[in-house]
Design a protein around this motif. Structure first.
Motif, PDB file in Angstrom:
ATOM      1  N   SER A 149       0.821  -1.211   0.000  1.00 47.37           N
ATOM      2  CA  SER A 149       0.000   0.000   0.000  1.00 47.37           C
ATOM      3  C   SER A 149       0.858   1.266   0.000  1.00 47.37           C
ATOM      4  O   SER A 149       0.371   2.339  -0.373  1.00 47.37           O
ATOM      5  CB  SER A 149      -0.946   0.013   1.199  1.00 47.37           C
ATOM      6  OG  SER A 149      -0.218   0.077   2.416  1.00 47.37           O
ATOM      7  N   ILE A 150       2.130   1.152   0.388  1.00 51.47           N
ATOM      8  CA  ILE A 150       3.010   2.319   0.367  1.00 51.47           C
ATOM      9  C   ILE A 150       3.233   2.804  -1.064  1.00 51.47           C
ATOM     10  O   ILE A 150       3.571   3.972  -1.284  1.00 51.47           O
ATOM     11  CB  ILE A 150       4.357   2.005   1.052  1.00 51.47           C
ATOM     12  CG1 ILE A 150       5.132   3.311   1.321  1.00 51.47           C
ATOM     13  CG2 ILE A 150       5.194   1.038   0.229  1.00 51.47           C
ATOM     14  CD1 ILE A 150       6.374   3.120   2.151  1.00 51.47           C
ATOM     15  N   TYR A 151       3.040   1.915  -2.045  1.00 57.53           N
ATOM     16  CA  TYR A 151       3.157   2.347  -3.444  1.00 57.53           C
ATOM     17  C   TYR A 151       2.041   3.324  -3.792  1.00 57.53           C
ATOM     18  O   TYR A 151       2.262   4.319  -4.484  1.00 57.53           O
ATOM     19  CB  TYR A 151       3.118   1.125  -4.369  1.00 57.53           C
ATOM     20  CG  TYR A 151       3.230   1.473  -5.840  1.00 57.53           C
ATOM     21  CD1 TYR A 151       4.437   1.907  -6.371  1.00 57.53           C
ATOM     22  CD2 TYR A 151       2.129   1.367  -6.679  1.00 57.53           C
ATOM     23  CE1 TYR A 151       4.558   2.228  -7.720  1.00 57.53           C
ATOM     24  CE2 TYR A 151       2.235   1.685  -8.029  1.00 57.53           C
ATOM     25  CZ  TYR A 151       3.450   2.118  -8.540  1.00 57.53           C
ATOM     26  OH  TYR A 151       3.551   2.447  -9.871  1.00 57.53           O
ATOM     27  N   GLY A 152       0.828   3.038  -3.294  1.00 56.56           N
ATOM     28  CA  GLY A 152      -0.293   3.939  -3.518  1.00 56.56           C
ATOM     29  C   GLY A 152      -1.093   3.590  -4.750  1.00 56.56           C
ATOM     30  O   GLY A 152      -0.654   2.860  -5.628  1.00 56.56           O
ATOM     31  N   ASN A 153      -2.298   4.147  -4.804  1.00 58.99           N
ATOM     32  CA  ASN A 153      -3.176   3.958  -5.967  1.00 58.99           C
ATOM     33  C   ASN A 153      -3.995   5.219  -6.171  1.00 58.99           C
ATOM     34  O   ASN A 153      -3.750   6.254  -5.547  1.00 58.99           O
ATOM     35  CB  ASN A 153      -4.077   2.725  -5.760  1.00 58.99           C
ATOM     36  CG  ASN A 153      -4.837   2.797  -4.448  1.00 58.99           C
ATOM     37  OD1 ASN A 153      -5.379   3.834  -4.086  1.00 58.99           O
ATOM     38  ND2 ASN A 153      -4.869   1.676  -3.730  1.00 58.99           N
ATOM     39  N   ALA A 156      -5.568   6.793  -2.939  1.00 56.07           N
ATOM     40  CA  ALA A 156      -4.732   7.218  -1.820  1.00 56.07           C
ATOM     41  C   ALA A 156      -4.577   8.735  -1.825  1.00 56.07           C
ATOM     42  O   ALA A 156      -4.304   9.346  -2.853  1.00 56.07           O
ATOM     43  CB  ALA A 156      -3.364   6.557  -1.909  1.00 56.07           C
ATOM     44  N   TYR A 160       1.769   8.029   0.220  1.00 56.63           N
ATOM     45  CA  TYR A 160       2.017   7.082  -0.862  1.00 56.63           C
ATOM     46  C   TYR A 160       3.286   7.501  -1.593  1.00 56.63           C
ATOM     47  O   TYR A 160       3.732   8.648  -1.515  1.00 56.63           O
ATOM     48  CB  TYR A 160       0.838   7.012  -1.833  1.00 56.63           C
ATOM     49  CG  TYR A 160       0.505   8.315  -2.520  1.00 56.63           C
ATOM     50  CD1 TYR A 160       1.140   8.693  -3.712  1.00 56.63           C
ATOM     51  CD2 TYR A 160      -0.451   9.170  -1.980  1.00 56.63           C
ATOM     52  CE1 TYR A 160       0.838   9.889  -4.334  1.00 56.63           C
ATOM     53  CE2 TYR A 160      -0.756  10.372  -2.603  1.00 56.63           C
ATOM     54  CZ  TYR A 160      -0.110  10.724  -3.773  1.00 56.63           C
ATOM     55  OH  TYR A 160      -0.418  11.914  -4.385  1.00 56.63           O
ATOM     56  N   SER A 161       3.875   6.560  -2.313  1.00 54.85           N
ATOM     57  CA  SER A 161       5.155   6.806  -2.967  1.00 54.85           C
ATOM     58  C   SER A 161       4.998   7.697  -4.191  1.00 54.85           C
ATOM     59  O   SER A 161       4.070   7.509  -4.992  1.00 54.85           O
ATOM     60  CB  SER A 161       5.794   5.480  -3.399  1.00 54.85           C
ATOM     61  OG  SER A 161       6.027   4.644  -2.289  1.00 54.85           O
TER      62      SER A 161
END
Length: 221
Positions: A149-153, A156, A160-161
């Protein structure tokens, strides 16, 4: 990911054909990297600002365009896998170490360079495209799992990254008479790696990487 690989292969063959022109040389190289984070708010992503670099991998292609005997332009495209360890304090479990993993496509569009015999010294802009990111967390039972989830979508809104990085690269290569190259480069990003737009202050955490590579330059007949 499939589209990214297709683009990379297309660029590979395009650059290879271009390298047949007079004054251009084409090369491939691979190696290792050690990535760290720097910035005044490191403790926002890792408890007490703890970090420990691990060895990652990189592979890519290079096009050298010598405009004169001693000067030229370097164009490069690399894939890099970046690994490190941070410390998580989730407020539930005692602090624990966590593997923080990322993969980038690194583009160095044009780096002016000085060439003397086998030595190359160069510097220029850097662009990074983040392919994925993950960090380890613990579930309610204390078991470690990989959290992407740290990558994000698209939904988000914070933490997020960043999908793009930008900064500069500086490097030194040495080319042996047989075409084998040994090189090192330093990359510094200036884009915060985590977007935290919903807070009063943007996290100031940036990429720093050092690469060591071994490669081969294809010579003209």
């Amino acid at each position: 990911m499939k589209n990214i690989l297709t683009i990379c292969f297309m660029l590979f063959f395009t650059v290879k054909i271009s390298a047949q022109q007079e004054g251009l040389t084409f090369g491939i190289s691979g190696g290792i990297n050690r990535t760290s984070l720097t910035g005044s708010t490191m403790d926002s992503i890792s408890a007490t600002g703890f970090q420990k670099s691990a060895i990652g991998q990189t592979i890519g292609i290079t096009l050298d365009n010598k405009t004169s005997k001693y000067f030229g332009l370097k164009h490069e495209l690399f894939y890099s896998r970046q690994l490190m360890t941070i410390k998580i304090d989730d407020g539930i479990h005692p602090e624990f170490t966590s593997k923080f993993k990322r993969q980038y496509i690194d583009l160095f569009p044009v780096s002016p360079g000085f060439y003397y015999k086998g030595v190359q010294v160069y510097a220029g802009p850097y662009l990074g495209l983040l392919l994925n990111a993950s960090v380890q967390h613990k579930d309610a039972d204390g078991n470690i799992y990989t959290d992407t989830s740290i990558y994000g979508n698209g939904t988000a809104s914070e933490k997020y990254s960043q999908k793009m990085d930008a900064g500069f690269v500086a490097g030194l290569n040495y080319e042996l008479p047989n075409g084998i190259t040994i090189g090192g480069r330093f990359i510094r990003g200036f884009v915060p790696i985590i977007e935290n737009a919903n807070t009063k202050e943007q996290w100031k955490i940036y990429n720093e990487s050092f690469f060591v590579t071994l490669g081969y330059t294809f010579k003209h007949n």
